[in-house]
Design a protein around this motif. Structure first.
Motif, PDB file in Angstrom:
ATOM      1  N   ASN A 123      12.554  36.076  41.122  1.00 37.57           N
ATOM      2  CA  ASN A 123      13.008  36.251  42.505  1.00 37.57           C
ATOM      3  C   ASN A 123      12.292  37.354  43.282  1.00 37.57           C
ATOM      4  OD1 ASN A 123      15.844  35.348  44.179  1.00 37.57           O
ATOM      5  ND2 ASN A 123      15.226  34.169  42.387  1.00 37.57           N
ATOM      6  N   PRO A 124      11.987  38.503  42.682  1.00 41.53           N
ATOM      7  CA  PRO A 124      11.352  39.578  43.470  1.00 41.53           C
ATOM      8  C   PRO A 124       9.885  39.328  43.814  1.00 41.53           C
ATOM      9  CG  PRO A 124      12.508  40.461  41.540  1.00 41.53           C
ATOM     10  CD  PRO A 124      12.398  38.989  41.351  1.00 41.53           C
ATOM     11  N   LYS A 125       9.329  38.185  43.421  1.00 39.62           N
ATOM     12  CA  LYS A 125       7.890  37.954  43.597  1.00 39.62           C
ATOM     13  C   LYS A 125       7.467  37.964  45.071  1.00 39.62           C
ATOM     14  CE  LYS A 125       8.286  32.900  43.698  1.00 39.62           C
ATOM     15  NZ  LYS A 125       7.981  31.642  43.004  1.00 39.62           N
ATOM     16  N   ASN A 126       8.410  37.697  45.994  1.00 39.71           N
ATOM     17  CA  ASN A 126       8.066  37.688  47.423  1.00 39.71           C
ATOM     18  C   ASN A 126       8.162  39.059  48.080  1.00 39.71           C
ATOM     19  OD1 ASN A 126       7.598  34.869  47.470  1.00 39.71           O
ATOM     20  ND2 ASN A 126       9.790  34.464  47.657  1.00 39.71           N
ATOM     21  N   LEU A 127       8.602  40.053  47.305  1.00 36.85           N
ATOM     22  CA  LEU A 127       8.610  41.422  47.822  1.00 36.85           C
ATOM     23  C   LEU A 127       7.211  42.018  47.689  1.00 36.85           C
ATOM     24  CD1 LEU A 127      11.941  42.717  46.204  1.00 36.85           C
ATOM     25  CD2 LEU A 127      11.598  41.882  48.548  1.00 36.85           C
ATOM     26  N   PRO A 128       6.683  42.635  48.731  1.00 37.35           N
ATOM     27  CA  PRO A 128       5.296  43.138  48.705  1.00 37.35           C
ATOM     28  C   PRO A 128       4.979  44.019  47.499  1.00 37.35           C
ATOM     29  CG  PRO A 128       6.220  43.328  50.904  1.00 37.35           C
ATOM     30  CD  PRO A 128       7.347  42.899  50.009  1.00 37.35           C
ATOM     31  N   ASP A 129       5.909  44.853  47.093  1.00 36.59           N
ATOM     32  CA  ASP A 129       5.628  45.789  46.001  1.00 36.59           C
ATOM     33  C   ASP A 129       5.786  45.184  44.618  1.00 36.59           C
ATOM     34  OD1 ASP A 129       5.153  47.757  47.876  1.00 36.59           O
ATOM     35  OD2 ASP A 129       7.203  48.561  47.783  1.00 36.59           O
ATOM     36  N   TYR A 130       6.255  43.932  44.548  1.00 38.47           N
ATOM     37  CA  TYR A 130       6.565  43.361  43.230  1.00 38.47           C
ATOM     38  C   TYR A 130       5.931  41.989  43.005  1.00 38.47           C
ATOM     39  CZ  TYR A 130      10.043  47.076  43.212  1.00 38.47           C
ATOM     40  OH  TYR A 130      10.651  48.310  43.266  1.00 38.47           O
ATOM     41  N   ASP A 132       3.181  41.050  41.808  1.00 41.66           N
ATOM     42  CA  ASP A 132       2.495  40.914  40.524  1.00 41.66           C
ATOM     43  C   ASP A 132       3.179  41.678  39.394  1.00 41.66           C
ATOM     44  OD1 ASP A 132       0.408  39.331  41.614  1.00 41.66           O
ATOM     45  OD2 ASP A 132      -0.552  41.149  42.392  1.00 41.66           O
ATOM     46  N   CYS A 133       4.359  42.212  39.671  1.00 38.79           N
ATOM     47  CA  CYS A 133       5.033  43.022  38.633  1.00 38.79           C
ATOM     48  C   CYS A 133       6.552  42.890  38.776  1.00 38.79           C
ATOM     49  CB  CYS A 133       4.591  44.473  38.702  1.00 38.79           C
ATOM     50  SG  CYS A 133       4.789  45.237  40.340  1.00 38.79           S
ATOM     51  N   VAL A 134       7.046  41.651  38.717  1.00 40.74           N
ATOM     52  CA  VAL A 134       8.486  41.427  38.889  1.00 40.74           C
ATOM     53  C   VAL A 134       9.300  42.115  37.795  1.00 40.74           C
ATOM     54  CG1 VAL A 134       8.284  39.284  40.198  1.00 40.74           C
ATOM     55  CG2 VAL A 134       8.294  39.205  37.688  1.00 40.74           C
ATOM     56  N   ASP A 135       8.656  42.402  36.666  1.00 41.82           N
ATOM     57  CA  ASP A 135       9.379  43.027  35.560  1.00 41.82           C
ATOM     58  C   ASP A 135       9.771  44.466  35.853  1.00 41.82           C
ATOM     59  OD1 ASP A 135       6.536  43.334  35.496  1.00 41.82           O
ATOM     60  OD2 ASP A 135       6.715  44.281  33.534  1.00 41.82           O
ATOM     61  N   THR A 136       9.157  45.085  36.855  1.00 37.40           N
ATOM     62  CA  THR A 136       9.467  46.485  37.169  1.00 37.40           C
ATOM     63  C   THR A 136      10.565  46.625  38.223  1.00 37.40           C
ATOM     64  OG1 THR A 136       7.755  46.640  38.897  1.00 37.40           O
ATOM     65  CG2 THR A 136       7.097  47.179  36.631  1.00 37.40           C
ATOM     66  N   SER A 140      16.941  43.762  38.682  1.00 36.83           N
ATOM     67  CA  SER A 140      16.860  42.502  37.960  1.00 36.83           C
ATOM     68  C   SER A 140      17.003  42.819  36.475  1.00 36.83           C
ATOM     69  CB  SER A 140      15.507  41.827  38.229  1.00 36.83           C
ATOM     70  OG  SER A 140      15.180  40.903  37.210  1.00 36.83           O
ATOM     71  N   SER A 141      17.475  41.856  35.713  1.00 43.77           N
ATOM     72  CA  SER A 141      17.626  42.073  34.268  1.00 43.77           C
ATOM     73  C   SER A 141      16.320  41.893  33.507  1.00 43.77           C
ATOM     74  CB  SER A 141      18.676  41.107  33.705  1.00 43.77           C
ATOM     75  OG  SER A 141      18.374  39.767  34.051  1.00 43.77           O
ATOM     76  N   TYR A 142      15.252  41.458  34.195  1.00 43.99           N
ATOM     77  CA  TYR A 142      13.989  41.172  33.511  1.00 43.99           C
ATOM     78  C   TYR A 142      13.440  42.408  32.788  1.00 43.99           C
ATOM     79  CZ  TYR A 142       9.406  38.910  32.838  1.00 43.99           C
ATOM     80  OH  TYR A 142       8.271  38.361  32.308  1.00 43.99           O
ATOM     81  N   GLY A 143      13.469  43.549  33.455  1.00 40.61           N
ATOM     82  CA  GLY A 143      12.973  44.772  32.840  1.00 40.61           C
ATOM     83  C   GLY A 143      13.745  45.159  31.592  1.00 40.61           C
ATOM     84  N   LEU A 146      12.492  43.151  28.622  1.00 40.02           N
ATOM     85  CA  LEU A 146      11.198  43.593  28.101  1.00 40.02           C
ATOM     86  C   LEU A 146      11.220  45.034  27.612  1.00 40.02           C
ATOM     87  CD1 LEU A 146       8.793  41.918  30.699  1.00 40.02           C
ATOM     88  CD2 LEU A 146       9.892  40.964  28.664  1.00 40.02           C
ATOM     89  N   GLY A 147      12.364  45.699  27.699  1.00 40.32           N
ATOM     90  CA  GLY A 147      12.463  47.071  27.224  1.00 40.32           C
ATOM     91  C   GLY A 147      11.942  48.105  28.202  1.00 40.32           C
ATOM     92  N   ILE A 148      11.656  47.692  29.440  1.00 45.90           N
ATOM     93  CA  ILE A 148      11.170  48.630  30.464  1.00 45.90           C
ATOM     94  C   ILE A 148      12.331  49.438  31.017  1.00 45.90           C
ATOM     95  CG2 ILE A 148      10.070  48.796  32.746  1.00 45.90           C
ATOM     96  CD1 ILE A 148       8.585  46.198  32.051  1.00 45.90           C
TER      97      ILE A 148
END
Length: 312
Positions: A123-130, A132-136, A140-143, A146-148
């Motif tokens: 979902n965050p892929k359309n935010l300018p800062d994210y 290419d790095c939705v995991d950060t 979101s629970s994605y991070g 991945l243990g981030i």
């Protein structure tokens, strides 16, 4: 036009989405998102359910909810009502915050759980800062997968999704990352299932999570009698005594469990027990919730309750 009946199954996960009304930004800042996550965790504890994935955007929310037997409407109504009250107090406004009813879809295929998880985490892929790095993205629970980021709220079950990708934890995280990336621009369900076939492990995950179902068809009498036995109280009918500090904790925990496991409303509990007002039942339910979650003497009571009921 009458509302369409919502399709629900309390034993399997749901993809839930809710959006703010047009003129309202649902989360004006990070503290609002933190508050919503805190409330999500609170209602997971109250209703004994868990979250498989989530993402909070400025004007909408995605939740992959594993109800574990609870009514998802009860969960979402409590969550969104509490958040709307917080929001209106904070911003000195009145009226609705959310746009109608939440939207929910039953996830009745195991593979579709993976697709929903990837969709939510992208979902965050359309935010300018994210882009290419939705995991950060913090909300979101994605991070956490991945243990981030750390699961500060203790409501997330990552094992169920990761268990589909490898029999090794580190490998599972790596393969899951590739899977989420591969789903980034895929919208057709058939193509998504083809991607799943390429990534999902045929070997079971070594600590594969079993989704536990808390069956909510217990009778209030069963709950009261079992809790009375655990407490060593001679008669379960003591719960009907109006003024007795000696059975206060017994009464509070019984009422909380009736809410949780019998799916009873405060009004239903008033009729069951008698001699209590709605506000007294609400207060006792809150006390029971606190005792079970904070007092070491009662933290294992829920497990004991199920053991005794299964043995009966």
């Amino acid at each position: 036009m009458p509302r369409v009946a919502r399709r629900r199954n309390p034993e399997i996960p749901h993809h839930v989405m809710c959006r703010s009304i047009t003129e309202v930004t649902l989360f004006k800042n990070d503290s609002d998102k933190i508050k919503y996550l805190q409330l999500m965790a609170l209602y997971c504890k109250k209703l004994k359910c868990s979250i498989l994935a989530y993402c909070l955007m400025d004007n909408h929310v995605h939740i992959q909810l594993d109800p574990q037997g609870c009514d998802i409407s009860k969960y979402m109504h409590g969550l969104n009502l509490c958040y709307a009250q917080y929001y209106n107090r904070k911003y000195q406004r009145h009226g609705p915050v959310f746009q109608g009813r939440f939207i929910s879809k039953v996830i009745d295929e195991d593979e579709y759980n993976l697709i929903v998880s990837a969709y939510i985490h992208n979902n965050p892929k359309n935010l300018p800062d994210y882009s290419d790095c939705v995991d950060t993205y913090r909300f979101s629970s994605y991070g956490i997968y991945l243990g981030i980021h750390h699961d500060y709220y203790g409501m997330l079950n990552t094992d169920f999704i990761l268990s589909q990708f490898s029999n090794n934890y580190d490998t599972a995280k790596t393969v899951y990352t590739d899977f989420v990336s591969s789903c980034n621009n895929v919208t057709q369900k058939q193509k998504q299932f083809e991607i799943i076939d390429a990534y999902v492990s045929k070997d079971p995950y070594e600590y594969r999570s079993e989704r536990y179902i808390y069956y909510r068809d217990l009778t209030p009498r069963t709950v009261i009698e079992t809790v009375a036995e655990v407490f060593g109280i001679g008669s379960p009918d003591f719960i009907k005594i109006k003024y007795s500090h000696s059975v206060s904790s017994f009464k509070a925990i019984s009422i909380f469990l009736m809410r949780c496991l019998c799916d009873y409303s405060y009004k239903d509990i008033c009729k069951e027990i008698g001699n209590l007002t709605l506000s007294e039942v609400a207060k006792l339910s809150g006390k029971g919730f606190t005792l079970i979650n904070t007092d070491p003497k009662y933290q294992k009571l829920l497990a004991q309750l199920f053991e005794r009921i299964r043995a009966a």
